[in-house]
Design an enzyme around this catalytic site. Structure first.
Site, PDB file in Angstrom:
ATOM      1  N   TRP A  29     -32.603  11.521  48.085  1.00  0.00           N
ATOM      2  CA  TRP A  29     -33.641  11.044  48.981  1.00  0.00           C
ATOM      3  C   TRP A  29     -33.162  11.136  50.343  1.00  0.00           C
ATOM      4  O   TRP A  29     -31.844  10.855  50.673  1.00  0.00           O
ATOM      5  CB  TRP A  29     -33.888   9.459  48.611  1.00  0.00           C
ATOM      6  CG  TRP A  29     -35.308   9.122  49.371  1.00  0.00           C
ATOM      7  CD1 TRP A  29     -35.413   8.634  50.411  1.00  0.00           C
ATOM      8  CD2 TRP A  29     -36.626   8.822  48.607  1.00  0.00           C
ATOM      9  NE1 TRP A  29     -36.753   8.308  50.610  1.00  0.00           N
ATOM     10  CE2 TRP A  29     -37.659   8.212  49.533  1.00  0.00           C
ATOM     11  CE3 TRP A  29     -36.957   9.160  47.335  1.00  0.00           C
ATOM     12  CZ2 TRP A  29     -38.925   8.168  49.196  1.00  0.00           C
ATOM     13  CZ3 TRP A  29     -38.194   8.849  46.860  1.00  0.00           C
ATOM     14  CH2 TRP A  29     -39.234   8.380  47.808  1.00  0.00           C
ATOM     15  N   PHE A  35     -31.034   3.880  44.533  1.00  0.00           N
ATOM     16  CA  PHE A  35     -31.301   3.087  43.547  1.00  0.00           C
ATOM     17  C   PHE A  35     -30.396   3.302  42.554  1.00  0.00           C
ATOM     18  O   PHE A  35     -29.734   2.612  41.619  1.00  0.00           O
ATOM     19  CB  PHE A  35     -32.908   2.697  43.330  1.00  0.00           C
ATOM     20  CG  PHE A  35     -32.916   1.520  42.271  1.00  0.00           C
ATOM     21  CD1 PHE A  35     -32.940   0.388  42.888  1.00  0.00           C
ATOM     22  CD2 PHE A  35     -33.342   1.821  40.827  1.00  0.00           C
ATOM     23  CE1 PHE A  35     -33.187  -0.742  42.035  1.00  0.00           C
ATOM     24  CE2 PHE A  35     -33.294   0.654  40.147  1.00  0.00           C
ATOM     25  CZ  PHE A  35     -33.254  -0.685  40.529  1.00  0.00           C
ATOM     26  N   GLU A  36     -30.667   4.997  42.574  1.00  0.00           N
ATOM     27  CA  GLU A  36     -29.715   5.532  40.931  1.00  0.00           C
ATOM     28  C   GLU A  36     -28.601   5.674  41.406  1.00  0.00           C
ATOM     29  O   GLU A  36     -27.628   6.071  40.503  1.00  0.00           O
ATOM     30  CB  GLU A  36     -30.640   6.886  40.818  1.00  0.00           C
ATOM     31  CG  GLU A  36     -31.702   6.674  39.801  1.00  0.00           C
ATOM     32  CD  GLU A  36     -32.996   6.176  40.700  1.00  0.00           C
ATOM     33  OE1 GLU A  36     -32.945   6.713  41.985  1.00  0.00           O
ATOM     34  OE2 GLU A  36     -33.923   5.263  40.494  1.00  0.00           O
ATOM     35  N   ILE A  50     -33.810   4.349  54.549  1.00  0.00           N
ATOM     36  CA  ILE A  50     -34.288   4.116  56.016  1.00  0.00           C
ATOM     37  C   ILE A  50     -35.469   2.803  55.778  1.00  0.00           C
ATOM     38  O   ILE A  50     -36.216   2.908  54.769  1.00  0.00           O
ATOM     39  CB  ILE A  50     -34.897   5.388  56.470  1.00  0.00           C
ATOM     40  CG1 ILE A  50     -33.740   6.566  56.544  1.00  0.00           C
ATOM     41  CG2 ILE A  50     -35.478   5.025  57.833  1.00  0.00           C
ATOM     42  CD1 ILE A  50     -34.471   7.867  56.909  1.00  0.00           C
ATOM     43  N   HIS A  66     -39.439  -2.681  50.081  1.00  0.00           N
ATOM     44  CA  HIS A  66     -38.661  -1.660  49.423  1.00  0.00           C
ATOM     45  C   HIS A  66     -37.025  -1.493  49.929  1.00  0.00           C
ATOM     46  O   HIS A  66     -36.037  -1.594  49.007  1.00  0.00           O
ATOM     47  CB  HIS A  66     -39.391  -0.177  49.381  1.00  0.00           C
ATOM     48  CG  HIS A  66     -39.165   0.514  48.150  1.00  0.00           C
ATOM     49  ND1 HIS A  66     -40.285   0.376  47.328  1.00  0.00           N
ATOM     50  CD2 HIS A  66     -38.404   1.177  47.557  1.00  0.00           C
ATOM     51  CE1 HIS A  66     -40.083   1.095  46.188  1.00  0.00           C
ATOM     52  NE2 HIS A  66     -38.881   1.355  46.231  1.00  0.00           N
ATOM     53  N   PHE A 112     -18.825   2.655  49.259  1.00  0.00           N
ATOM     54  CA  PHE A 112     -20.180   2.513  49.500  1.00  0.00           C
ATOM     55  C   PHE A 112     -20.605   3.478  50.832  1.00  0.00           C
ATOM     56  O   PHE A 112     -20.344   3.034  51.893  1.00  0.00           O
ATOM     57  CB  PHE A 112     -20.501   1.070  49.791  1.00  0.00           C
ATOM     58  CG  PHE A 112     -21.902   0.719  50.205  1.00  0.00           C
ATOM     59  CD1 PHE A 112     -22.696   0.395  49.102  1.00  0.00           C
ATOM     60  CD2 PHE A 112     -22.386   0.506  51.434  1.00  0.00           C
ATOM     61  CE1 PHE A 112     -24.364  -0.006  49.624  1.00  0.00           C
ATOM     62  CE2 PHE A 112     -23.628   0.027  51.838  1.00  0.00           C
ATOM     63  CZ  PHE A 112     -24.726  -0.232  50.859  1.00  0.00           C
TER      64      PHE A 112
HETATM   65  C1  DLZ Z   1     -38.542   4.722  46.776  1.00  0.00           C
HETATM   66  C2  DLZ Z   1     -37.798   4.912  47.968  1.00  0.00           C
HETATM   67  C3  DLZ Z   1     -38.116   4.744  49.085  1.00  0.00           C
HETATM   68  C4  DLZ Z   1     -39.314   4.341  49.806  1.00  0.00           C
HETATM   69  N1  DLZ Z   1     -37.130   4.956  50.197  1.00  0.00           N
HETATM   70  C5  DLZ Z   1     -35.788   5.519  49.860  1.00  0.00           C
HETATM   71  C6  DLZ Z   1     -34.725   5.618  50.671  1.00  0.00           C
HETATM   72  O1  DLZ Z   1     -35.089   5.474  52.130  1.00  0.00           O
HETATM   73  N2  DLZ Z   1     -33.620   6.128  50.383  1.00  0.00           N
HETATM   74  C7  DLZ Z   1     -33.660   6.300  49.388  1.00  0.00           C
HETATM   75  O2  DLZ Z   1     -32.251   6.815  48.790  1.00  0.00           O
HETATM   76  N3  DLZ Z   1     -34.412   6.163  48.116  1.00  0.00           N
HETATM   77  C8  DLZ Z   1     -35.498   5.834  48.482  1.00  0.00           C
HETATM   78  N4  DLZ Z   1     -36.571   5.491  47.760  1.00  0.00           N
HETATM   79  C9  DLZ Z   1     -36.081   5.901  46.089  1.00  0.00           C
HETATM   80  C10 DLZ Z   1     -35.445   5.093  45.165  1.00  0.00           C
HETATM   81  O3  DLZ Z   1     -33.918   5.079  45.694  1.00  0.00           O
HETATM   82  C11 DLZ Z   1     -35.707   5.286  43.790  1.00  0.00           C
HETATM   83  O4  DLZ Z   1     -35.074   6.565  43.758  1.00  0.00           O
HETATM   84  C12 DLZ Z   1     -36.840   5.012  43.330  1.00  0.00           C
HETATM   85  O5  DLZ Z   1     -37.356   3.442  43.474  1.00  0.00           O
HETATM   86  C13 DLZ Z   1     -36.802   5.137  41.821  1.00  0.00           C
HETATM   87  O6  DLZ Z   1     -36.070   4.256  41.175  1.00  0.00           O
END
Ligand code: DLZ
Length: 158
Positions: A31, A66-67, A91, A97, A122
């Site tokens: 992401w 998140f992963e 961001i 979220h 981190f």
């Molecule tokens: C869903 C999401 C959003 C809105 N923003 C980000 C972000 O800015 N940076 C990031 O690394 N991941 C984002 N994600 C994805 C979540 O980390 C995750 O992959 C999803 O919620 C699925 O578990």
């Protein structure tokens, strides 16, 4: 905490241990890829620049920050990995979220580090804008990927 006042990209070389035999995993969130690729490159080059070998650095991608925790756990449980570096960029948006992801990844990475007794670093940016992120991913405030890597190296020396 302001990163524009402290920049480990210009770190001191003292107390850096020999890492020519150390094995590293870098877990990279896809992401905000433009930012995380720049952070990854910074981390990778910094490890090489301090004596790590290409063969001893493995990369694992995950979909989002998140992963990173589970990705870090997959890497930490590999016996001969000495340190794990997590790279991500969350961001701030209009919803909550951001808070949930940042909280989860900070706690998750900490738990993996304590569970496996290995440095799990981190390297996650949490800026308000993409410009702030790019400023810290090889821009005017250095590269936080470099800092994450040097933190891993330093931790192996303590
Ligand atoms: C869903 C999401 C959003 C809105 N923003 C980000 C972000 O800015 N940076 C990031 O690394 N991941 C984002 N994600 C994805 C979540 O980390 C995750 O992959 C999803 O919620 C699925 O578990």
């Amino acid at each position: 905490m302001a990163s524009n006042q402290k920049n480990l990209s210009d770190y001191s070389q003292k107390n850096i241990k020999d890492i020519s035999q150390s094995k590293f995993a870098i877990v990279v969130s896809e992401w905000n890829e433009e930012v995380t690729e720049a952070l990854y490159q910074g981390a990778y080059e910094t490890l090489l620049g301090n004596g790590a070998t290409k063969e001893n650095i493995i990369r694992k991608n995950v979909p989002g920050s998140f992963e990173l925790s589970i990705g870090a756990q997959w890497m930490a449980e590999i016996e001969d990995i000495d340190a794990v570096i997590c790279i991500g960029c969350v961001i701030q948006g209009e919803t909550k979220h951001f808070d949930f992801i940042c909280d989860a990844v900070a706690h998750g990475i900490t738990n993996v580090s304590l569970k496996y007794n290995k440095p799990v670093i981190f390297g996650v940016l949490t800026p308000n804008t993409q410009k702030q992120a790019l400023d810290r991913a090889g821009g005017k405030y250095g590269n936080k990927g470099d800092e994450a890597a040097i933190t891993a190296v330093k931790m192996l020396g303590f």
